[in-house]
Motif scaffolding. Sequence first.
Motif, PDB file in Angstrom:
ATOM      1  N   ASN A  80     -13.381  -0.797   9.564  1.00 32.77           N
ATOM      2  CA  ASN A  80     -13.775  -0.341   8.098  1.00 32.77           C
ATOM      3  C   ASN A  80     -14.160   0.988   8.154  1.00 32.77           C
ATOM      4  N   ALA A  81     -14.414   1.750   9.278  1.00 31.77           N
ATOM      5  CA  ALA A  81     -14.262   3.666   9.218  1.00 31.77           C
ATOM      6  C   ALA A  81     -13.424   4.028   8.687  1.00 31.77           C
ATOM      7  N   GLY A  82     -13.740   4.484   7.459  1.00 27.34           N
ATOM      8  CA  GLY A  82     -12.271   6.016   6.820  1.00 27.34           C
ATOM      9  C   GLY A  82     -12.552   7.225   6.241  1.00 27.34           C
ATOM     10  N   VAL A  83     -11.802   8.332   5.866  1.00 33.81           N
ATOM     11  CA  VAL A  83     -12.091   9.046   5.597  1.00 33.81           C
ATOM     12  C   VAL A  83     -11.204   9.129   4.781  1.00 33.81           C
ATOM     13  N   SER A  84     -11.391   9.773   3.844  1.00 36.61           N
ATOM     14  CA  SER A  84     -10.465  10.570   1.929  1.00 36.61           C
ATOM     15  C   SER A  84      -9.915  11.286   2.101  1.00 36.61           C
ATOM     16  N   LEU A  85      -9.116  12.290   1.510  1.00 36.53           N
ATOM     17  CA  LEU A  85      -8.761  13.801   1.377  1.00 36.53           C
ATOM     18  C   LEU A  85      -7.619  13.268  -0.043  1.00 36.53           C
ATOM     19  N   ALA A  86      -7.920  14.842  -0.351  1.00 37.88           N
ATOM     20  CA  ALA A  86      -7.422  14.924  -2.129  1.00 37.88           C
ATOM     21  C   ALA A  86      -6.552  16.036  -2.076  1.00 37.88           C
ATOM     22  N   GLY A  87      -5.452  16.146  -2.417  1.00 34.05           N
ATOM     23  CA  GLY A  87      -4.854  17.362  -2.305  1.00 34.05           C
ATOM     24  C   GLY A  87      -3.302  17.003  -2.697  1.00 34.05           C
ATOM     25  N   PRO A  88      -2.360  18.469  -2.564  1.00 37.00           N
ATOM     26  CA  PRO A  88      -1.115  17.937  -3.532  1.00 37.00           C
ATOM     27  C   PRO A  88      -0.557  17.945  -1.490  1.00 37.00           C
ATOM     28  N   VAL A  89       0.107  16.872  -1.412  1.00 36.93           N
ATOM     29  CA  VAL A  89       1.464  16.450  -0.193  1.00 36.93           C
ATOM     30  C   VAL A  89       1.447  18.034   0.922  1.00 36.93           C
ATOM     31  N   GLU A  90       1.832  19.369  -0.409  1.00 36.19           N
ATOM     32  CA  GLU A  90       2.822  20.233  -0.126  1.00 36.19           C
ATOM     33  C   GLU A  90       1.089  21.248   0.237  1.00 36.19           C
ATOM     34  N   VAL A 100      -7.044  12.854   9.009  1.00 34.04           N
ATOM     35  CA  VAL A 100      -7.269  11.697   7.914  1.00 34.04           C
ATOM     36  C   VAL A 100      -6.957  10.386   9.255  1.00 34.04           C
ATOM     37  N   PHE A 101      -4.727  10.583   9.387  1.00 36.99           N
ATOM     38  CA  PHE A 101      -4.770   9.819  10.526  1.00 36.99           C
ATOM     39  C   PHE A 101      -4.933   9.228  11.884  1.00 36.99           C
ATOM     40  N   ALA A 139       0.478   7.367  -4.636  1.00 42.09           N
ATOM     41  CA  ALA A 139      -1.396   7.820  -5.168  1.00 42.09           C
ATOM     42  C   ALA A 139      -1.043   9.158  -5.567  1.00 42.09           C
ATOM     43  N   PRO A 140      -0.902   9.884  -6.089  1.00 46.27           N
ATOM     44  CA  PRO A 140      -0.469  11.195  -6.471  1.00 46.27           C
ATOM     45  C   PRO A 140      -1.870  12.390  -6.535  1.00 46.27           C
ATOM     46  N   PHE A 141      -1.276  12.911  -5.380  1.00 45.27           N
ATOM     47  CA  PHE A 141      -2.576  13.538  -5.054  1.00 45.27           C
ATOM     48  C   PHE A 141      -3.675  13.336  -4.220  1.00 45.27           C
ATOM     49  N   MET A 142      -3.305  12.079  -3.553  1.00 42.50           N
ATOM     50  CA  MET A 142      -3.544  11.448  -2.412  1.00 42.50           C
ATOM     51  C   MET A 142      -2.431  10.446  -1.301  1.00 42.50           C
ATOM     52  N   GLY A 143      -1.748  11.594  -1.532  1.00 40.98           N
ATOM     53  CA  GLY A 143      -0.769  11.055  -0.925  1.00 40.98           C
ATOM     54  C   GLY A 143      -0.782  11.126   1.052  1.00 40.98           C
ATOM     55  N   ILE A 144      -1.814  11.696   1.276  1.00 46.51           N
ATOM     56  CA  ILE A 144      -2.042  11.782   2.704  1.00 46.51           C
ATOM     57  C   ILE A 144      -2.790   9.933   3.161  1.00 46.51           C
ATOM     58  N   THR A 148      -1.690   6.704   4.904  1.00 44.30           N
ATOM     59  CA  THR A 148      -2.394   5.878   6.014  1.00 44.30           C
ATOM     60  C   THR A 148      -2.686   4.430   5.834  1.00 44.30           C
ATOM     61  N   LYS A 149      -2.759   4.519   4.294  1.00 40.48           N
ATOM     62  CA  LYS A 149      -3.063   2.840   4.030  1.00 40.48           C
ATOM     63  C   LYS A 149      -2.175   1.811   4.479  1.00 40.48           C
ATOM     64  N   HIS A 150      -0.225   2.433   3.973  1.00 42.33           N
ATOM     65  CA  HIS A 150       0.811   1.852   4.383  1.00 42.33           C
ATOM     66  C   HIS A 150       1.083   1.949   5.777  1.00 42.33           C
ATOM     67  N   ALA A 151       0.678   2.763   6.596  1.00 44.84           N
ATOM     68  CA  ALA A 151       1.126   2.659   7.405  1.00 44.84           C
ATOM     69  C   ALA A 151      -0.206   1.371   8.346  1.00 44.84           C
ATOM     70  N   LEU A 152      -1.599   1.121   7.874  1.00 41.18           N
ATOM     71  CA  LEU A 152      -2.195  -0.115   8.367  1.00 41.18           C
ATOM     72  C   LEU A 152      -1.448  -0.938   7.608  1.00 41.18           C
TER      73      LEU A 152
END
Length: 270
Positions: A80-90, A100-101, A139-144, A148-152
Amino acid sequence: MPKQKVVVITGASSGIGEATARLLAQNGYCVFGGARNPSRARPISGVKFGTLDVTDDASVVSFVDWVLSEAGKIDILINNAGVSLAGPVEQTSIAEATKVFDVNVFGPLRMIRAVLPSMRSARSGLIVNISSVLGFLPAPFMGIYASTKHALEGMSESLDHEIRDFNVRVILMEPAFTNTNLDVNSANTEAPLGVYSSQVEATMKTVVAQIKSAPGPELVAERILAALEGPYKMRQPVGRQATLLSRLRRFVPAKGFDGSLRKSFGFRKA
């Protein structure tokens, strides 16, 4: 009376982890909760807390060894442990993305590697990975975070095939937005937003409003309990919105789905 099932939950001191630990303990499970600082965790009857940093190999091994020494087995692992990050991928630095990964993907991997030997030996076990609708949606501006969830999800599906012959299975829980501190207080990328500034502001305003009106972590905890006690199913959307999004993703034409998603994130119609 059958012996209690032993459950390990990472990130158990708050949010979904805390709600799940409490509910499972109330329903007769022997629960071990991992937290970076157990002294800050609110006591929960029937839950033993231990120090666990999922980004640290030694911490993971020490925690799993402690649980095995206390309980003699681990029946269920809930990552369950996780962190989030918001912002443009660029505008996201490699260091920010790596952090985050390290928590969201490599953390579960470390835990899986640590618990699988005992599960394989017992020829019994269940690994529950807390994903998200962002494991199958953009998820725009939550791409990273979404990546990570796609990878999981990819790791989980692959792993399930590898360990099935040992009677160990993997479940993916896929909640939509959940009203927790993780989502409300998401970290932001450090670089100036530049040309993305106005759209980031509009999008995140929309997202925060959705999070604040979303169900609390108790809904996810209830769905996890149902998954543990019901028939096996790998992908388990949590709640009506997540279930609807899962179906729309599969059956709605791409162009229509794209437009609907942009609208939900506060974008102008393309």
